[in-house]
Design a protein around this motif. Structure first.
Motif, mmCIF file in Angstrom:
data_model
loop_
_atom_site.group_PDB
_atom_site.id
_atom_site.type_symbol
_atom_site.label_atom_id
_atom_site.label_comp_id
_atom_site.label_asym_id
_atom_site.label_seq_id
_atom_site.Cartn_x
_atom_site.Cartn_y
_atom_site.Cartn_z
ATOM 1 N N GLY A 18 0.815 -1.212 0.000
ATOM 2 C CA GLY A 18 0.000 0.000 0.000
ATOM 3 C C GLY A 18 0.851 1.266 0.000
ATOM 4 N N ALA A 19 0.803 2.026 -1.120
ATOM 5 C CA ALA A 19 1.506 3.312 -1.174
ATOM 6 C C ALA A 19 0.521 4.443 -0.932
ATOM 7 N N GLY A 20 -0.202 4.341 0.187
ATOM 8 C CA GLY A 20 -0.958 5.484 0.690
ATOM 9 C C GLY A 20 -0.033 6.233 1.637
ATOM 10 N N GLY A 21 -0.568 7.262 2.286
ATOM 11 C CA GLY A 21 0.242 8.031 3.224
ATOM 12 C C GLY A 21 0.867 7.142 4.291
ATOM 13 N N HIS A 22 0.088 6.180 4.814
ATOM 14 C CA HIS A 22 0.579 5.368 5.930
ATOM 15 C C HIS A 22 1.763 4.495 5.522
ATOM 16 N N GLY A 23 1.622 3.782 4.396
ATOM 17 C CA GLY A 23 2.693 2.905 3.953
ATOM 18 C C GLY A 23 3.954 3.696 3.610
ATOM 19 N N LEU A 24 3.763 4.834 2.929
ATOM 20 C CA LEU A 24 4.916 5.643 2.521
ATOM 21 C C LEU A 24 5.591 6.287 3.731
ATOM 22 N N VAL A 41 7.846 -0.785 -1.554
ATOM 23 C CA VAL A 41 6.455 -0.426 -1.299
ATOM 24 C C VAL A 41 5.672 -0.861 -2.532
ATOM 25 N N ILE A 42 4.709 -1.761 -2.334
ATOM 26 C CA ILE A 42 3.963 -2.339 -3.458
ATOM 27 C C ILE A 42 2.563 -1.717 -3.495
ATOM 28 N N GLU A 43 2.216 -1.133 -4.634
ATOM 29 C CA GLU A 43 0.936 -0.425 -4.769
ATOM 30 C C GLU A 43 0.202 -0.925 -6.001
ATOM 31 N N THR A 57 -9.328 15.773 4.768
ATOM 32 C CA THR A 57 -8.074 16.355 5.280
ATOM 33 C C THR A 57 -8.166 17.058 6.639
ATOM 34 N N ILE A 58 -9.126 16.670 7.459
ATOM 35 C CA ILE A 58 -9.220 17.314 8.772
ATOM 36 C C ILE A 58 -8.191 16.697 9.727
ATOM 37 N N ILE A 59 -7.448 17.581 10.390
ATOM 38 C CA ILE A 59 -6.417 17.162 11.338
ATOM 39 C C ILE A 59 -6.773 17.747 12.697
ATOM 40 N N THR A 185 1.326 -2.619 -9.172
ATOM 41 C CA THR A 185 1.778 -3.963 -8.819
ATOM 42 C C THR A 185 0.919 -4.410 -7.643
ATOM 43 N N GLU A 186 0.229 -5.513 -7.806
ATOM 44 C CA GLU A 186 -0.689 -5.937 -6.755
ATOM 45 C C GLU A 186 -0.122 -7.120 -5.981
ATOM 46 N N VAL A 187 -0.270 -7.079 -4.662
ATOM 47 C CA VAL A 187 0.081 -8.245 -3.858
ATOM 48 C C VAL A 187 -1.078 -9.227 -3.950
ATOM 49 N N TRP A 343 -8.412 2.196 10.033
ATOM 50 C CA TRP A 343 -8.323 3.659 10.053
ATOM 51 C C TRP A 343 -9.586 4.337 9.587
ATOM 52 N N GLY A 344 -10.520 3.543 9.124
ATOM 53 C CA GLY A 344 -11.863 4.016 8.830
ATOM 54 C C GLY A 344 -11.931 5.395 8.217
ATOM 55 N N THR A 345 -12.579 6.286 8.936
ATOM 56 C CA THR A 345 -12.871 7.619 8.422
ATOM 57 C C THR A 345 -11.970 8.665 9.053
ATOM 58 N N TRP A 346 -10.928 8.232 9.787
ATOM 59 C CA TRP A 346 -10.217 9.214 10.617
ATOM 60 C C TRP A 346 -8.689 9.111 10.550
ATOM 61 N N GLY A 347 -8.135 8.396 9.557
ATOM 62 C CA GLY A 347 -6.706 8.094 9.608
ATOM 63 C C GLY A 347 -5.764 9.048 8.905
ATOM 64 N N PHE A 348 -6.275 10.058 8.199
ATOM 65 C CA PHE A 348 -5.355 10.962 7.501
ATOM 66 C C PHE A 348 -4.501 11.735 8.502
HETATM 67 C C1 LIG Z 1 -14.240 10.482 1.994
HETATM 68 C C2 LIG Z 1 -13.247 10.296 3.089
HETATM 69 C C3 LIG Z 1 -13.022 11.340 3.992
HETATM 70 C C4 LIG Z 1 -12.094 11.217 5.020
HETATM 71 N N1 LIG Z 1 -11.850 12.289 5.824
HETATM 72 C C5 LIG Z 1 -10.857 12.236 6.748
HETATM 73 C C6 LIG Z 1 -10.516 13.404 7.499
HETATM 74 O O1 LIG Z 1 -11.095 14.492 7.327
HETATM 75 N N2 LIG Z 1 -9.523 13.298 8.429
HETATM 76 C C7 LIG Z 1 -8.857 12.130 8.648
HETATM 77 O O2 LIG Z 1 -7.980 12.105 9.511
HETATM 78 N N3 LIG Z 1 -9.144 11.002 7.922
HETATM 79 C C8 LIG Z 1 -10.129 11.035 6.982
HETATM 80 N N4 LIG Z 1 -10.433 9.909 6.227
HETATM 81 C C9 LIG Z 1 -9.706 8.657 6.485
HETATM 82 C C10 LIG Z 1 -8.347 8.636 5.796
HETATM 83 O O3 LIG Z 1 -8.481 9.031 4.455
HETATM 84 C C11 LIG Z 1 -7.722 7.238 5.829
HETATM 85 O O4 LIG Z 1 -7.833 6.659 7.106
HETATM 86 C C12 LIG Z 1 -6.237 7.290 5.466
HETATM 87 O O5 LIG Z 1 -6.026 8.087 4.330
HETATM 88 C C13 LIG Z 1 -5.706 5.898 5.237
HETATM 89 O O6 LIG Z 1 -4.426 5.988 4.644
HETATM 90 P P1 LIG Z 1 -3.691 4.693 4.202
HETATM 91 O O7 LIG Z 1 -2.375 5.117 3.660
HETATM 92 O O8 LIG Z 1 -3.694 3.715 5.321
HETATM 93 O O9 LIG Z 1 -4.634 4.055 3.064
HETATM 94 P P2 LIG Z 1 -4.832 4.402 1.510
HETATM 95 O O10 LIG Z 1 -4.466 5.789 1.193
HETATM 96 O O11 LIG Z 1 -6.188 3.934 1.135
HETATM 97 O O12 LIG Z 1 -3.731 3.492 0.830
HETATM 98 C C14 LIG Z 1 -3.857 2.093 0.744
HETATM 99 C C15 LIG Z 1 -3.284 1.670 -0.580
HETATM 100 O O13 LIG Z 1 -3.161 0.256 -0.619
HETATM 101 C C16 LIG Z 1 -3.335 -0.157 -1.949
HETATM 102 N N5 LIG Z 1 -3.625 -1.596 -1.953
HETATM 103 C C17 LIG Z 1 -4.732 -2.218 -1.483
HETATM 104 N N6 LIG Z 1 -4.636 -3.561 -1.663
HETATM 105 C C18 LIG Z 1 -3.439 -3.789 -2.263
HETATM 106 C C19 LIG Z 1 -2.773 -4.978 -2.721
HETATM 107 N N7 LIG Z 1 -3.318 -6.205 -2.576
HETATM 108 N N8 LIG Z 1 -1.551 -4.842 -3.305
HETATM 109 C C20 LIG Z 1 -0.976 -3.611 -3.455
HETATM 110 N N9 LIG Z 1 -1.580 -2.462 -3.045
HETATM 111 C C21 LIG Z 1 -2.792 -2.548 -2.453
HETATM 112 C C22 LIG Z 1 -4.475 0.715 -2.446
HETATM 113 O O14 LIG Z 1 -4.487 0.793 -3.850
HETATM 114 C C23 LIG Z 1 -4.164 2.051 -1.771
HETATM 115 O O15 LIG Z 1 -3.475 2.953 -2.604
HETATM 116 C C24 LIG Z 1 -11.389 9.996 5.207
HETATM 117 C C25 LIG Z 1 -11.625 8.929 4.329
HETATM 118 C C26 LIG Z 1 -12.531 9.066 3.267
HETATM 119 C C27 LIG Z 1 -12.758 7.920 2.337
#
Ligand SMILES: Cc1cc2nc3c(=O)[nH]c(=O)nc-3n(C[C@H](O)[C@H](O)[C@H](O)COP(=O)(O)OP(=O)(O)OC[C@H]3O[C@@H](n4cnc5c(N)ncnc54)[C@H](O)[C@@H]3O)c2cc1C
Lengths: 395, 92
Positions: A18-24, A41-43, A57-59, A185-187, A343-348
Motif C-alpha cells: 500500500g503506497a498510501g500516506g501510511h505505507g509511505l 512499497v507495493i501499490e 483532510t481534517i487534522i 503492482t498488486e500483492v 483507520w476508517g474515516t479518521w486516519g489521515f
Molecule cells: C471520503 C473520506 C473522507 C475522510 N476524511 C478524513 C478526514 O477528514 N480526516 C482524517 O484524519 N481522515 C479522513 N479519512 C480517512 C483517511 O483518508 C484514511 O484513514 C487514510 O487516508 C488511510 O491511509 P492509508 O495510507 O492507510 O490508506 P490508503 O491511502 O487507502 O492506501 C492504501 C493503498 O493500498 C493499496 N492496496 C490495497 N490492496 C493492495 C494490494 N493487494 N496490493 C498492493 N496495493 C494494495 C491501495 O491501492 C491504496 O493505494 C477519510 C476517508 C474518506 C474515504
C-alpha cells in the motif's frame, strides 16, 4: 518525482503493501530513522490513489480516550515541520475546529472531551452558543429551526492540509533514501511458513522477505485473508463532495455530529464537505444522489445563503471500520506480519505518527508504546479503546 | 430491492441489519469462540446472506447480496431463509 523500477528484486528486508500516506510514511521513517533501506512499497494502483487522496483532510487531536489523545497529539506535533522536512508545501493550515453541539447530551460529551484533552495538554474548550455566534456570524444558530446550536467543543490546533502532497512528500523522501516504490503492482498472496512470513506474491513476480507491513485501508480484510487472520474490520464506503470555489468566508473547520456534516474551505475557496458512512457494507467507490442530497440539505440548515452554490465533484473511498472506532496496529500472531489498519474515516491526521510508530514496530519487532491501546488482541480480551464519541462523523 | 412482502421498493426504504450469523452456544463455547462471534466479521467482499428491514412495514427478511457490486441476488422471508440458508460458497 519517483524512480520507476524496471523489475522487482528477488528479496527485500521489508515489503510494505500500500503506497498510501501510511505505507509511505512508514517507509520514510524506516529509511531515515532506522537505517532500513532495502524496502519495496507495493501499490496496486497509483501512489496516493486510495483514501489518502480521497479524504477531507481534517487534522485534530481532540479525541476521547487517553490512548487516542496522546497518539493524535503526537501526530499534530509531527505535522508542524513536515513541509520543511520534505521541502514541499503541504498547505498545512491551522484553522481552529468547532464540533457543534445541538443537544444537552452532545454538550456533555464536549465537556468530557475538553477535560480529557486539557489533562493531556491539548487545547480544547467547551464553549457556549454566544462564542460560536461570535466566531461564525454567518451560521444560522437555529439550523432551520430544528437543531438549535447550544454550544461547541472548540479545538484551536484543528487544521487541514493538502492530502496528495503528503503522499508525494513521504514518497519522494523514501525514494531518495533508496526505497523502491512499485506502482501498478498488486500483492496477490503472502507466504507464511511455520507461522512466520517468508515472502509475497505479486502480479510482477514473487519476492522473499521476512517482514511485511500491511497498510491497505479498505482492502485490509482481503489481505488478511491471505494470512488467515480474523479481525472485526468491516468496510463501508465513505463519500465526500466539493463545491465550486467561492470567496473565502469560512476560516475554521466545522463539524456537526447531529446534522452529519463536516466542512472546511480550501485555500482555493472550495468547500470540502463530508457526512456519515454509507449505511451498508460495499466494496465499491460509486457515488450516490442520496448522499449529495442529504448532505446539501444539512449544509443549508447551517448556511442557507449557500443555496445557489454548485457542487463540483463527488467521490468515495472504502473505510475500514472497527467496532470501537480505534485503529488496529502493530505486531500480529503471524510473525513478521505487521498491521496498520482500521483507520476508517479518521486516519489521515494520523499519517505521520503511524509512520513513526509502525517504523519503530517493524524495525524492533515490538509495539511502540504509543500504539499499545490499538493492538489486534484487545478484542479477545474484551478491552475496547472506545473512541466512538470523538470519531464518528467528526473525522 | 425486492421485499418478499412488498415487492420492489426503493433501497432508501430499507435498513441494513448485518450479516446472518450463527451464535455459538454461550454456555458451552470457549472465550475465544465467543469473542470471535461478538467482534470478528467476514470483511472481504462476497455474496453474503444479510438481514434487511423494510422500514415502512417493519418487515425483516434475508437478502443474498454481493457486497462487491451491490447486486441483490435473491431475497427470502426470514422463515424460508432459516430453512434454506446455506453458506454462500456452495451457491452456483
Ligand atoms: C471520503 C473520506 C473522507 C475522510 N476524511 C478524513 C478526514 O477528514 N480526516 C482524517 O484524519 N481522515 C479522513 N479519512 C480517512 C483517511 O483518508 C484514511 O484513514 C487514510 O487516508 C488511510 O491511509 P492509508 O495510507 O492507510 O490508506 P490508503 O491511502 O487507502 O492506501 C492504501 C493503498 O493500498 C493499496 N492496496 C490495497 N490492496 C493492495 C494490494 N493487494 N496490493 C498492493 N496495493 C494494495 C491501495 O491501492 C491504496 O493505494 C477519510 C476517508 C474518506 C474515504
Amino acid at each position: 518525482m519517483f524512480t520507476a523500477h524496471e523489475s522487482l528484486r528477488p528479496s527485500y528486508d521489508v515489503v510494505i503493501i500500500g503506497a498510501g500516506g501510511h505505507g509511505l510514511a512508514a517507509a520514510y521513517y524506516l529509511a531515515r530513522d532506522h537505517g532500513v533501506r532495502n524496502i519495496a512499497v507495493i501499490e496496486k494502483g497509483y501512489l496516493g490513489g486510495g483514501n489518502t487522496g480521497r479524504n477531507t483532510t481534517i487534522i485534530r487531536s481532540n479525541y476521547l480516550t487517553p490512548e487516542g489523545v496522546k497518539f493524535y497529539d503526537e501526530s499534530v506535533r509531527l505535522w508542524q515541520d513536515l513541509s520543511e522536512d520534505f521541502d514541499l508545501n503541504l498547505f498545512y493550515s491551522t484553522r481552529g475546529h468547532f464540533t457543534l453541539a445541538h443537544t444537552d447530551a452532545a454538550m456533555r460529551t464536549m465537556r468530557w472531551r475538553a477535560e480529557v484533552n486539557k489533562h493531556f495538554g491539548v487545547k480544547s474548550e467547551a464553549v457556549d452558543a454566544a462564542f460560536v455566534k461570535r466566531a461564525l456570524p454567518m451560521i444560522d444558530m437555529q439550523c432551520g429551526g430544528h437543531a438549535p446550536i447550544l454550544g461547541a467543543l472548540f479545538h484551536e490546533p484543528g487544521a487541514i492540509a493538502r492530502h496528495d502532497a503528503v503522499a508525494w512528500g513521504y514518497g519522494r523522501g523514501a525514494d531518495r533514501r533508496g526505497v523502491e516504490i512499485h506502482q501498478r503492482t498488486e500483492v496477490t498472496g503472502i507466504r507464511v511458513q511455520s507461522g512466520r512470513v517468508v515472502g509475497v506474491d505479486t502480479t510482477r513476480g514473487a519476492i522473499s522477505t521476512p517482514r511485511v507491513l500491511c497498510a491497505v485501508a479498505g482492502f485490509t480484510p482481503r489481505v488478511l485473508d491471505m494470512v488467515g487472520l480474523h479481525t472485526p474490520i468491516y468496510v463501508h464506503p465513505l463519500q465526500a463532495m466539493v463545491s465550486e470555489p467561492v470567496k473565502p468566508w469560512l476560516d475554521p473547520v466545522i463539524v456537526s455530529g447531529s446534522l452529519h456534516v463536516y466542512v472546511s474551505q480550501t485555500a482555493r475557496g472550495e468547500l470540502v464537505m463530508g457526512a456519515s458512512l454509507d449505511p451498508y457494507e460495499l466494496h465499491s467507490t460509486r457515488s450516490t444522489l442520496d448522499f449529495a442530497e442529504g448532505l446539501s440539505a444539512h449544509m443549508l440548515d447551517m448556511f442557507p445563503f449557500l443555496s445557489e452554490v454548485k457542487v463540483n465533484r463527488q467521490w468515495a473511498g472504502l473505510a475500514d471500520m472497527t467496532p470501537d472506532f480505534a485503529p488496529i496496529m502493530g505486531v500480529t500472531p503471524v510473525e513478521g506480519f505487521f498491521l496498520d489498519a482500521g483507520w476508517g474515516t479518521w486516519g489521515f491526521k494520523a499519517t505521520p505518527v503511524c509512520g513513526k510508530t509502525m517504523s519503530y514496530t517493524v524495525a524492533t519487532g515490538r509495539n511502540h508504546p504509543l500504539i499499545e491501546g490499538f493492538s489486534i488482541d484487545r478484542f479477545a480480551r474484551y478491552q475496547m479503546t472506545g473512541e466512538k464519541g470523538a470519531a464518528s462523523v467528526g473525522h | 430491492m425486492v421485499c418478499p412482502l412488498n415487492g420492489p421498493r426503493p433501497v432508501l426504504e430499507f435498513a441494513y441489519g448485518g450479516e446472518v450469523r450463527t451464535m455459538p452456544d454461550p454456555a458451552s463455547c470457549s472465550d475465544a469462540q465467543w469473542s470471535d462471534y461478538v467482534f470478528n466479521r467476514s470483511g472481504s467482499p462476497a455474496a453474503k446472506f444479510e438481514w434487511w428491514c423494510h422500514i415502512a412495514s417493519g418487515f425483516w427478511f434475508v437478502a443474498l447480496r454481493d457486497t462487491l457490486n451491490d447486486k441483490v441476488i435473491a431475497t427470502y422471508p426470514a422463515q424460508a431463509a432459516r430453512e434454506r440458508l446455506e453458506p454462500p460458497e456452495s451457491l452456483p
